[in-house]
Design a protein around this motif. Sequence first.
Motif: not given
Length: 637
Positions: A149, A198, A200-202, A299, A302
Amino acid sequence: MAGRHPSMPKKAWMEEEDKVNASPVQQPDELTEVQVLQAGWDQTEQEQQQQQDRDQKQEQEAIAVKLDERVVGRVVLSKHAPNIVKSIYQWLVSNTEESAQHRLDKSLLELAEEHPHDVVVTLLRCSPSCDRAAATMWRLMTSSARTARKVMAELCCVLKDWPLHRTSTSDGDDTDVFVLAATKVLREILQPTIYPMEVEAHFPLLLLVLLFQISASAQQTPEEVETLCREWQQEESIPTSPSRFAVLTLKALLCRLGYDMLVLELGKKNAWETLVNAESHHWAVGQLARVMRRIARKERQRIVLRLEKWLSRNEPCWEVPAMAFLVEMLASDDLRVESVRVLKLFPRYLRSQCTVMRQLVLRGLTTLSKRPYTARKMEFLLPQIVELLPEVEGDVAGNALVVLNRVLKELDVHMASPIALQLAERLPTFFDNESSYTQLLSIHFFRDVMNFVAGSGKEQLKRHVRQSVIPLFFHLHDENQQVAKAAEEALLNAANFLKRKQLANLLETQQKWRLSECLLEDDSWRTDGYLRQSLPYLQSPQQPLRLEAVRFIGLIARQVEDWHEEELPIIYEAIQGMTDDISSSVSSLATQTLFIIRAAVSLPRTAPGVRGLSYRLWKAWKTKRSALSFLCCCCRA
């Protein structure tokens, strides 16, 4: 020497004697000794090499132990972190054995967890090309939940800039970092066997920074960045163009997240090729965003929030592609709250000097105004859009009119009245717009505007409605039947609003051939204004409008008795100029009208000053100036 045996022939005996007298042959035991000596020499060299390897391994292990001692279980000062990263990198460069690749994993992970910025930036400086040693370090850091992360966050910070990321590490090194180096690292960790969760988170941030990197590199790329790409191309088969390399990375990102079908669809639409073209980039970004509307709502939320955050800052290099993506995302019906939030961005971008930006903003507002709830929230934008009207043309002006119309319909009549008065003054300028879409919208909108004005504003509105009568009258003869129908409806509304019953009756009974006479009879005191409004239609590209202009101006000449000296030469020269029109109908009517004028009116001898004024007015008309040009000439005289 022994004698020859009696039984042995002489020849055979002589040969045997020769063999005995010859030089002695080397014995087998002597050969073995040479070979043993040679083998001993080779064995010594091999042992020496093995000893050197053992020494090197011991030395490498000693270095590794020292690095472990500095990192593992101890607090590393920030200023020492960059040097330790360099040492680990150099250790991996010089130690190529497979078994040693993970010797310093624990040290690197602890260092990356404690000092992610120093580790990421230093490693990008050490190896912009992401060689074997660097790739090993990146894989380890992004595959571990402890550091992935933090490392991805630092990579994203680098990716947001172009072409260089300006930063410094704790040791005082402020050397710029190549953003494209971070892109290459991203492509490395997007490989199926390495791909970290990680990412996917970004995802929203990575998607957008790659898009904007394509945009920036498609427009201009510094020589140092191109040199870096050429070096990569020599090492492995990758595109030399930074924009194309970023496109490959973007496609890899979408595929790793399960959007393979979207990638294929965009390829069929040639969107990837269009994306690397600077002139069409914002259009391709919009095309990508339209396809991305199919992804999960979470998504998309976001992405919109990330775009809102970026557009709130002053980052000119990203503004156009960011707005292009946002406008398409706002078309999603399930982003109601987000759509209202982003409205606060638009006043700033409506004032932009960039034509493309204004087009994008108006297109976005057109989409949002379809929803009554959102349209009611757009009232604060109305004054700015009205001010923008004289500066926009074509379909862009049409979009502005659509937004104004929809928002006004959602407002109370007393709130809408001030804006409606301003529009009543400006809308007639669009009646002759080259875009039939905008032309039609403006006429329809003018008809509706009369219903948006209340109270004392109606007296002010009368003046604007009177000025619209002649343009609407001419467009009754428009070749575009939709425009002609809209003009008829608007003119009928204007007649009712002005309480001109005869004009309204002729329109309702379809007696259009009597309209011109009715206009002059009911409002004879405005014939001079009617003349100025009619003259530009003599230059209309449409034959029916030119024909009606000649007819109407001739009617003015016959019905008005008290002429000012300055006006008669204007009308005479205007009609005379139409006698050589490309249309035989127009030229024939102009010739007949000239005869009628000559018979009805005797041209007076004008004084030199008046003659000069007439010449100036004639020249203004010949150069296709607007009716306002003629008025200005008269005022200056």
